[in-house]
Design an enzyme around this catalytic site. Structure first.
Site: not given
Ligand code: 5GP
Length: 142
Positions: A35-36, A98, A104
């Site tokens: 996660d980035i 989300q 994910h």
């Molecule tokens: P969620 O959809 O679960 O709320 O959050 C999305 C997750 O994806 C977050 O933890 C965010 O840090 C991660 N994320 C967002 N953009 C990127 C990206 O471009 N690359 C990676 N590796 N993780 C990402």
């Protein structure tokens, strides 16, 4: 009824090789990467390779493949980072928190007394993500 899958999401682009990622693991059905914006050291994401927006529209096959990979990553995190425990997080639709609309699972190493960083908080340095990915890959192949 959940909304339609949009293949322009960031994780679909990573799967197509259009955006970079610090890959940790891959098999026929799943992909795992750092996660980035990690909430803890070694925070990894597990996704199905095929489209699914949320847990609601995912198939049982996609979910079981993801969970099998989640377990591999969790075991590797315990070994690689000396974690005391693991937290799983999984968000669905904006109301559920989300942000990226490809299913994910967050796999978060935890240590006694150490709080999680904020969700989608601070961007980690690429060299730190690369080093943590390398540690996880080494633990997975041990
Ligand atoms: P969620 O959809 O679960 O709320 O959050 C999305 C997750 O994806 C977050 O933890 C965010 O840090 C991660 N994320 C967002 N953009 C990127 C990206 O471009 N690359 C990676 N590796 N993780 C990402």
């Amino acid at each position: 009824m959940s909304a339609i899958y949009d293949s322009s999401n960031i994780f679909a682009k990573i799967l197509r090789g259009e955006l970079p990622a610090h890959q940790v693991y891959e098999d026929a059905d799943t992909f795992a990467f750092m996660d980035i914006m990690p909430r803890s050291t070694g925070h990894a994401l597990v996704i199905p390779k095929t489209p699914a927006r949320t847990i609601v529209d995912a198939t049982p096959t996609q979910l079981s493949a993801c969970l099998a990979t989640v377990q591999k990553i969790a075991r590797a995190q315990m070994a690689a980072f000396g974690a005391d425990g693991i937290t799983l997080q999984q968000f669905n639709e904006p109301a559920g928190g989300q942000v990226v609309f490809h299913l994910h699972f967050h796999v978060l190493p935890r240590w006694d007394g150490v709080k999680l960083q904020p969700h989608t908080g601070q961007m980690e340095k690429p060299d730190v993500l690369a080093a943590n990915a390398e540690k996880l890959r080494a633990a997975l192949s041990a």
